[in-house]
Motif scaffolding. Structure first.
Motif, PDB file in Angstrom:
ATOM      1  N   ILE A 110      11.289  13.234  -1.933  1.00  0.00           N
ATOM      2  CA  ILE A 110       9.906  13.013  -2.381  1.00  0.00           C
ATOM      3  C   ILE A 110       8.966  13.065  -1.185  1.00  0.00           C
ATOM      4  CG2 ILE A 110       8.330  11.307  -3.399  1.00  0.00           C
ATOM      5  CD1 ILE A 110      10.722  10.347  -5.094  1.00  0.00           C
ATOM      6  N   ILE A 111       9.394  12.503  -0.070  1.00  0.00           N
ATOM      7  CA  ILE A 111       8.570  12.515   1.146  1.00  0.00           C
ATOM      8  C   ILE A 111       8.453  13.930   1.700  1.00  0.00           C
ATOM      9  CG2 ILE A 111       8.416  11.672   3.525  1.00  0.00           C
ATOM     10  CD1 ILE A 111       9.838   9.125   2.611  1.00  0.00           C
ATOM     11  N   GLU A 146       0.810  -1.220   0.000  1.00  0.00           N
ATOM     12  CA  GLU A 146       0.000   0.000   0.000  1.00  0.00           C
ATOM     13  C   GLU A 146       0.840   1.264   0.000  1.00  0.00           C
ATOM     14  OE1 GLU A 146       0.842  -0.835   4.343  1.00  0.00           O
ATOM     15  OE2 GLU A 146       0.553  -1.974   2.501  1.00  0.00           O
ATOM     16  N   ALA A 147       2.135   1.158   0.305  1.00  0.00           N
ATOM     17  CA  ALA A 147       3.016   2.324   0.395  1.00  0.00           C
ATOM     18  C   ALA A 147       3.797   2.525  -0.897  1.00  0.00           C
ATOM     19  CB  ALA A 147       3.981   2.161   1.567  1.00  0.00           C
ATOM     20  N   LYS A 148       4.145   3.775  -1.167  1.00  0.00           N
ATOM     21  CA  LYS A 148       5.045   4.076  -2.277  1.00  0.00           C
ATOM     22  C   LYS A 148       6.473   3.877  -1.783  1.00  0.00           C
ATOM     23  CE  LYS A 148       1.933   7.573  -4.230  1.00  0.00           C
ATOM     24  NZ  LYS A 148       1.769   9.026  -4.536  1.00  0.00           N
ATOM     25  N   VAL A 149       7.227   3.054  -2.468  1.00  0.00           N
ATOM     26  CA  VAL A 149       8.605   2.782  -2.077  1.00  0.00           C
ATOM     27  C   VAL A 149       9.535   3.612  -2.959  1.00  0.00           C
ATOM     28  CG1 VAL A 149      10.388   1.017  -1.803  1.00  0.00           C
ATOM     29  CG2 VAL A 149       7.980   0.463  -1.322  1.00  0.00           C
ATOM     30  N   VAL A 150      10.360   4.447  -2.325  1.00  0.00           N
ATOM     31  CA  VAL A 150      11.214   5.379  -3.065  1.00  0.00           C
ATOM     32  C   VAL A 150      12.641   5.308  -2.530  1.00  0.00           C
ATOM     33  CG1 VAL A 150       9.288   6.945  -3.544  1.00  0.00           C
ATOM     34  CG2 VAL A 150      10.677   7.296  -1.491  1.00  0.00           C
ATOM     35  N   SER A 151      13.577   5.783  -3.315  1.00  0.00           N
ATOM     36  CA  SER A 151      14.975   5.858  -2.869  1.00  0.00           C
ATOM     37  C   SER A 151      15.416   7.301  -2.641  1.00  0.00           C
ATOM     38  CB  SER A 151      15.894   5.195  -3.901  1.00  0.00           C
ATOM     39  OG  SER A 151      15.754   5.820  -5.167  1.00  0.00           O
ATOM     40  N   PHE A 200      11.464  19.657   9.409  1.00  0.00           N
ATOM     41  CA  PHE A 200      10.841  20.827  10.022  1.00  0.00           C
ATOM     42  C   PHE A 200      10.608  21.931   8.983  1.00  0.00           C
ATOM     43  CE2 PHE A 200      12.811  19.629  14.351  1.00  0.00           C
ATOM     44  CZ  PHE A 200      11.673  18.904  14.692  1.00  0.00           C
ATOM     45  N   ALA A 201      11.567  22.117   8.078  1.00  0.00           N
ATOM     46  CA  ALA A 201      11.420  23.141   7.030  1.00  0.00           C
ATOM     47  C   ALA A 201      10.220  22.837   6.140  1.00  0.00           C
ATOM     48  CB  ALA A 201      12.692  23.231   6.194  1.00  0.00           C
ATOM     49  N   ALA A 202       9.910  21.544   5.988  1.00  0.00           N
ATOM     50  CA  ALA A 202       8.780  21.137   5.153  1.00  0.00           C
ATOM     51  C   ALA A 202       7.486  21.030   5.942  1.00  0.00           C
ATOM     52  CB  ALA A 202       9.088  19.793   4.496  1.00  0.00           C
ATOM     53  N   GLY A 203       7.510  21.381   7.227  1.00  0.00           N
ATOM     54  CA  GLY A 203       6.297  21.372   8.040  1.00  0.00           C
ATOM     55  C   GLY A 203       5.883  19.993   8.528  1.00  0.00           C
ATOM     56  N   GLU A 234       0.905  16.216   1.758  1.00  0.00           N
ATOM     57  CA  GLU A 234      -0.022  15.384   2.522  1.00  0.00           C
ATOM     58  C   GLU A 234       0.660  14.624   3.651  1.00  0.00           C
ATOM     59  OE1 GLU A 234      -2.336  12.833   0.093  1.00  0.00           O
ATOM     60  OE2 GLU A 234      -3.513  14.465  -0.774  1.00  0.00           O
ATOM     61  N   VAL A 235       1.971  14.468   3.573  1.00  0.00           N
ATOM     62  CA  VAL A 235       2.703  13.759   4.623  1.00  0.00           C
ATOM     63  C   VAL A 235       2.797  14.643   5.861  1.00  0.00           C
ATOM     64  CG1 VAL A 235       4.916  12.762   5.297  1.00  0.00           C
ATOM     65  CG2 VAL A 235       4.014  12.352   3.001  1.00  0.00           C
ATOM     66  N   GLN A 236       2.304  14.127   6.973  1.00  0.00           N
ATOM     67  CA  GLN A 236       2.302  14.899   8.214  1.00  0.00           C
ATOM     68  C   GLN A 236       3.478  14.561   9.126  1.00  0.00           C
ATOM     69  OE1 GLN A 236      -1.842  13.210   8.333  1.00  0.00           O
ATOM     70  NE2 GLN A 236      -2.124  14.903   9.758  1.00  0.00           N
TER      71      GLN A 236
END
Length: 358
Positions: free
Chosen positions: A59-60, A50-55, A86-89, A65-67
């Motif tokens: 991207i995260i 169900e998760a997007k797997v990235v290297s 923190f810079a990305a909230g 939407e990522v909290q």
């Protein structure tokens, strides 16, 4: 409240643990898993379709939407990841230590304390039922005035060269948990200390250390930690306990990594409690973190980056003190190689480095 959208960075042993517990909680939705190791990525695709797997971790950070981000890669990556999160909230859950040097750890503390975003670190002993039970017993006045905190954790555990590259020798990587829990019990800061260590098997760093001293409020402590406890014994065992001594009573705990036993001997109460050990208590950490996000008020039991930095700093200080106090070398590198070879083929044991299977 909707599930908390979360990205995990680092999918080794701890990343797997967090995925499992976040799923069980029902509070988190793991939408990303990031690792630069292709074998880890393949495992992530298999166990978390169900998760997007990235290297690429960016991207995260770039996904609005990522909290929450979980930082479970090596310590040399964490300070920069904390800053970017923190810079990305994003709120942050981190493994310890929170960086690869004290300078970077205190920078991470400064970042955490200058943002309204929530952060915590996995100082897992604070989340254990047994330490909470003992602390509550002390608060009831059952042992009188707290006087002595004794902590011991000796196992075969990780041998030198098996995973401490950025986390430091055993007393820092593992021992900082016990430095932290002693301070947590004392509710005070370290004042004096004297440490003695030994370089087992002629390894360059000490792999066993004992430190005793005082806190500013007069409470006395001793901490013993080492991954040297019968590494080549036919049947491996360990010795782990906490012994809390007051002016009128005592409280103590032992465990076998499956079951914990707490014995409380107070002035009006005597109890013997037996419950499952609880492992790394990641379920408790995740539950408290989710509750803090839902309520908008930080759970007072959540460990802070400052707690982690203090534990890390004093673990290093105790190691440095031991180096000044006749640091003997006992054993030889041949024994160490025999230990490593045995651990490469062991199926059951302490702190084994399990191979990934995809």
């Amino acid at each position: 409240m909707a599930a908390i959208k979360t990205g995990l960075i680092g999918f080794g042993r701890m990343g797997n643990f967090y995925l499992e517990e976040m799923r069980k909680s029902g509070k988190f939705e793991v939408v990303y898993i990031c690792d630069v190791n292709e074998e880890a990525c393949e495992l992530a695709r298999r166990v978390a379709p169900e998760a997007k797997v990235v290297s690429d971790e960016q991207i995260i950070f770039d996904d609005p939407e990522v909290q929450v981000v979980g930082l479970f890669a090596l310590a040399d990556s964490r300070r920069e990841q904390i800053e970017r999160a923190f810079a990305a909230g994003k709120h942050v859950i981190a493994e310890k230590p929170i960086a690869d040097s004290m300078e970077n750890e205190w920078k991470a503390v400064e970042l955490a304390e200058s943002t309204p975003l929530l952060s915590t670190v996995n100082l897992y002993l604070r989340n254990s039922w047994y330490h909470k039970t003992i602390k509550d017993f002390i608060a009831q006045g059952e042992i009188g005035e707290l006087a002595i905190v004794r902590v011991c954790h000796m196992t075969p555990g990780l041998a030198p060269g098996e995973g401490h590259e950025y986390e430091g020798p055993a007393f820092h990587d593992c021992g900082m948990h016990y430095v932290d829990i002693a301070r947590w019990y004392a509710c005070s800061e370290f004042k004096t200390w004297h440490a003695q260590a030994v370089r087992m098997w002629n390894y360059k760093d000490p792999w066993w250390l004992q430190c005793h001293g005082t806190f500013e409020n007069g409470v006395v402590f001793d901490i013993t930690q080492g991954h040297v406890y019968g590494q080549l014994a036919q049947t491996q065992t360990h010795n782990s306990y906490v012994d809390i001594i007051g002016t009128q009573g005592i409280a103590r705990m032992t465990h076998d990594f499956k079951t914990a036993v707490v014995e409380l001997h107070g002035v009006t109460q005597t109890h013997r409690l037996i419950q499952p050990y609880g492992g790394k208590n990641i379920d408790v950490l995740c539950r408290r973190f989710a509750r803090s996000l839902e309520s908008g008020e930080r759970c007072r039991e959540l460990p802070s980056f400052r707690d982690a930095a203090i534990a890390s700093e004093y673990a290093w200080r105790f190691l440095e003190d031991a180096r000044r106090n006749d640091l003997p070398s006992i054993g030889n590198l041949g024994e160490l190689e025999a230990i490593r070879e045995r651990r490469r083929t062991m199926k059951n044991g302490y702190g084994l480095l399990h191979q990934r299977h995809v």
